[in-house]
Motif scaffolding. Structure first.
Motif, PDB file in Angstrom:
ATOM      1  N   MET B  52       7.465 -18.414  -0.858  1.00 36.26           N
ATOM      2  CA  MET B  52       8.730 -18.133  -1.529  1.00 36.26           C
ATOM      3  C   MET B  52       8.520 -17.859  -3.013  1.00 36.26           C
ATOM      4  N   ASN B  53       7.680 -18.679  -3.642  1.00 37.00           N
ATOM      5  CA  ASN B  53       7.424 -18.517  -5.076  1.00 37.00           C
ATOM      6  C   ASN B  53       6.796 -17.161  -5.390  1.00 37.00           C
ATOM      7  N   GLU B 267       4.311  -9.727   4.468  1.00 33.04           N
ATOM      8  CA  GLU B 267       3.284 -10.255   5.370  1.00 33.04           C
ATOM      9  C   GLU B 267       1.961 -10.457   4.641  1.00 33.04           C
ATOM     10  N   ALA B 268       1.703  -9.571   3.674  1.00 30.97           N
ATOM     11  CA  ALA B 268       0.475  -9.725   2.882  1.00 30.97           C
ATOM     12  C   ALA B 268       0.512 -11.037   2.109  1.00 30.97           C
ATOM     13  N   ILE B 269       1.696 -11.377   1.554  1.00 30.03           N
ATOM     14  CA  ILE B 269       1.834 -12.640   0.824  1.00 30.03           C
ATOM     15  C   ILE B 269       1.627 -13.821   1.788  1.00 30.03           C
ATOM     16  N   VAL B 270       2.296 -13.741   2.937  1.00 26.54           N
ATOM     17  CA  VAL B 270       2.202 -14.806   3.937  1.00 26.54           C
ATOM     18  C   VAL B 270       0.736 -15.074   4.281  1.00 26.54           C
ATOM     19  N   LYS B 271      -0.005 -13.966   4.486  1.00 25.55           N
ATOM     20  CA  LYS B 271      -1.412 -14.061   4.851  1.00 25.55           C
ATOM     21  C   LYS B 271      -2.228 -14.663   3.712  1.00 25.55           C
ATOM     22  N   LYS B 272      -1.949 -14.187   2.500  1.00 25.85           N
ATOM     23  CA  LYS B 272      -2.709 -14.633   1.338  1.00 25.85           C
ATOM     24  C   LYS B 272      -2.512 -16.127   1.103  1.00 25.85           C
ATOM     25  N   MET B 273      -1.327 -16.649   1.428  1.00 29.33           N
ATOM     26  CA  MET B 273      -1.031 -18.057   1.190  1.00 29.33           C
ATOM     27  C   MET B 273      -1.519 -18.943   2.347  1.00 29.33           C
ATOM     28  N   GLY B 274      -2.205 -18.334   3.308  1.00 32.28           N
ATOM     29  CA  GLY B 274      -2.826 -19.150   4.351  1.00 32.28           C
ATOM     30  C   GLY B 274      -2.024 -19.298   5.626  1.00 32.28           C
ATOM     31  N   PHE B 275      -0.951 -18.519   5.777  1.00 37.70           N
ATOM     32  CA  PHE B 275      -0.167 -18.582   7.016  1.00 37.70           C
ATOM     33  C   PHE B 275      -0.414 -17.315   7.836  1.00 37.70           C
TER      34      PHE B 275
END
Lengths: 294, 279
Positions: B52-53, B267-275
């Motif tokens: 989210m951040n 989705e790129a953010i989600v992936k980068k944050m480990g999810f």
């Protein structure tokens, strides 16, 4: 009513009266609302389930008595640690230390009141908790004693400042006579100051106790929050205030959620009792200081 | 004077174009926010916070008229706040119950897959446990690390509060609703769990896979490493979806945020944050 008084004074009086009325209404509505929210607990066997010794919410047990006991244990322990320390500081400031040092100590105490609670909590997590864990082998380091030590720092200024204010009001002739009799500073403190300011001492202690009982953040961050009986200084415990914080976010129709209101009501009642104690001791205190003035 | 202004404008425009072309994919995803103003308040699940951040920062950097606030609190707070209209998006780390959906008229938007891993301190010699050992440790039957191949020291149990989505998934899918020891310390967020485990050599707890970093060591479960890869291919069983929830139909700006999180850029953010993004 005195007609000669200026209008402005009347206005001040009316405003103050309204303010007082509002605060009183607010407090009574809180009590009534708490009572109202606790009503479902009075039905059937709910009350017995909340007032039991086991908190296993997913096994159907919702007892908050361990939390009540933990709150009382933490506040008592804090007072036992903070009160002698506060007495010592007051004795030092008034009778033993040279004036610059005394002023420094009082300044420091004033400064301590301005440190936010969360700073104490945060520093303790990184300094005190490892010490408790590695040196005293106190389990995980999140224990009753850890929280009590930090709370001691937090309540110390309250006790010192209230007691100190009483000592400053003390009649100067009392001290002069004591000195003329050849009493040492420590004797003066023990046999003159403490008896003369005894009521102030009681008020300071009760205020400190209430501060320790009502604090949420320190116990949430440091006491470990395990819902079990506080059977040792090194046990992980959950206070009523921490319990409310931890459980407030659960489903509003569950028994878990209802236990929050029972906790709130119990805290409110304990605080109310403490407050009436203070009022009573103040009443009798006023009579005493009149006597000593003569 | 006017000439100077023009030069400035052209320069700013050029700089903007360069930035845009460098960042074309992300910029396209953000286009939905063009012309929108207002605030989005997000609260709830603490596992969601990094995603989210990051999304909020990307959006607010490009469109300063939009303010996005992100708070934690846990899944329970997420449901309560969005249900009572105190925030726009309530995050949960568990599916909503039927009662919650009907009571508040909530709509739910899953966006990622997350695993819950058992973690220990990096200094702990134990590298893996089986399901039975995890059950025995968290119910308080095994109290010493020696019993599971570690050093001779008491096990320091850490668990989460009653309103935690992470705890619920751990309890249902790993402990199979078995008993949990009342002596376990309780911490109120994934972040607090990480700090507690990272500090204590003898601690054990559980945490969202997205929050794992060098300060804690994920323990293998029945020989399977809790990782994104193993959660995706199904070999690691303790997984859950992460949800965003709104009360009724989301407003245009909130819908734009939800679409952004579920776009390729999100989705790129989600992936980068480990999810793991949901496909």
């Amino acid at each position: 009513m005195d007609d000669r008084r200026p209008h402005s004074e009347r206005w001040i009086e009316v405003t103050l009266l309204i303010m007082t009325g509002l605060s009183a209404v607010a407090i009574f509505s809180i009590l009534i609302l708490l009572g109202y929210f606790c009503l479902p607990l009075l039905r059937a066997d709910h009350l017995a389930r909340v007032l039991s010794w086991h908190w296993q919410p997913f096994g159907g047990e919702f007892g908050i008595l361990p939390m009540c006991l933990a709150s009382l244990a933490l506040a008592t322990l804090t007072l036992l640690l903070a009160f002698p320390m506060a007495m010592g500081i007051c004795c030092l400031v008034h009778f033993l230390a040279p004036r610059p040092l005394a002023r420094f100590f009082l300044g420091l105490t004033h400064f301590m009141t301005s440190i936010p609670t969360v700073v104490y909590g945060f520093v303790s997590v990184f300094l005190l908790v490892p010490v408790m864990r590695d040196w005293l082998h106190a389990g995980s380091g999140f224990t009753l004693l850890t929280a009590a030590l930090t709370l001691t720092l937090l309540t110390l200024p309250t006790i010192v400042l209230v007691f100190n204010a009483r000592l400053e009001q003390m009649d100067a002739t009392l001290r002069l006579s004591a000195e003329a009799m050849g009493m040492t500073p420590v004797q003066q403190f023990r046999h003159v100051a403490v008896p003369a300011a005894g009521q102030g001492l009681a008020v300071a202690a009760i205020l400190g106790f209430a501060r320790a009982l009502g604090d949420t953040l320190i116990s949430l961050m440091l006491a470990g929050n395990a819902a079990q009986l506080p059977d040792s200084l090194f046990a992980s415990v959950r206070t009523l205030t921490a319990h409310i914080t931890l459980v407030l976010a659960t489903d509003t129709h569950s028994m878990i959620y209802q236990s929050v209101f029972a906790s709130g009501l119990i805290l409110f009642l304990i605080m109310g009792t403490i407050n009436s104690l203070i009022r009573r001791s103040w009443k009798s205190g006023r009579g005493y200081s009149h006597g000593s003035d003569l | 004077m006017r000439g100077k202004c023009k030069v400035c404008l052209v320069l700013v425009g050029l700089a903007g174009m360069i930035c845009c072309s460098l960042n074309l994919a992300h910029a396209a995803a953000l286009d939905a926010f063009a012309g929108l103003k207002g605030t989005i308040s997000i609260a709830g699940g603490t596992a969601h916070i990094p995603v989210m951040n990051k999304a909020a920062r990307n959006i607010m950097t490009r469109y300063p008229d939009i303010r996005i606030t992100v708070e934690g609190g846990g899944s329970g707070i997420g449901v309560q706040k969005v249900g009572e209209g105190l925030c726009d998006i309530g995050d949960t780390g568990r599916a909503l119950t039927g009662a919650e959906i009907s009571q508040y008229g909530l709509r739910t938007f899953p966006f990622a897959l997350d695993g819950v891993a058992v973690v220990a301190n990096p200094e702990n010699p134990v590298n893996g446990l089986d399901t039975r050992q995890v059950n025995a440790i968290f119910s308080g039957k095994i109290r010493n690390w020696k019993a599971v191949g570690g050093r001779d020291a008491a096990i320091h149990l850490f668990s989460r509060d009653e309103a935690s989505g992470t705890r619920e998934v751990f309890w249902k899918k790993l402990l199979h609703k078995g008993p949990m020891s009342p002596a376990a310390n309780i911490v109120p967020s994934n972040g607090a769990m990480k700090v507690a485990i990272a500090q204590d050599r003898d601690a054990i707890g559980f945490i969202s896979i997205g929050h794992i970093d060098k300060t804690v060591k994920p323990l293998k479960l029945n020989g399977v490493m809790p990782s994104q890869e193993n959660a995706r291919n199904g070999s690691y069983p303790v997984v859950r979806k992460l949800y965003m929830n709104t009360r009724g139909k989301p407003s245009r700006i909130v819908q734009a945020f939800i679409d952004y999180i579920r776009s390729p850029a999100g989705e790129a953010i989600v992936k980068k944050m480990g999810f793991i993004p949901l496909q």
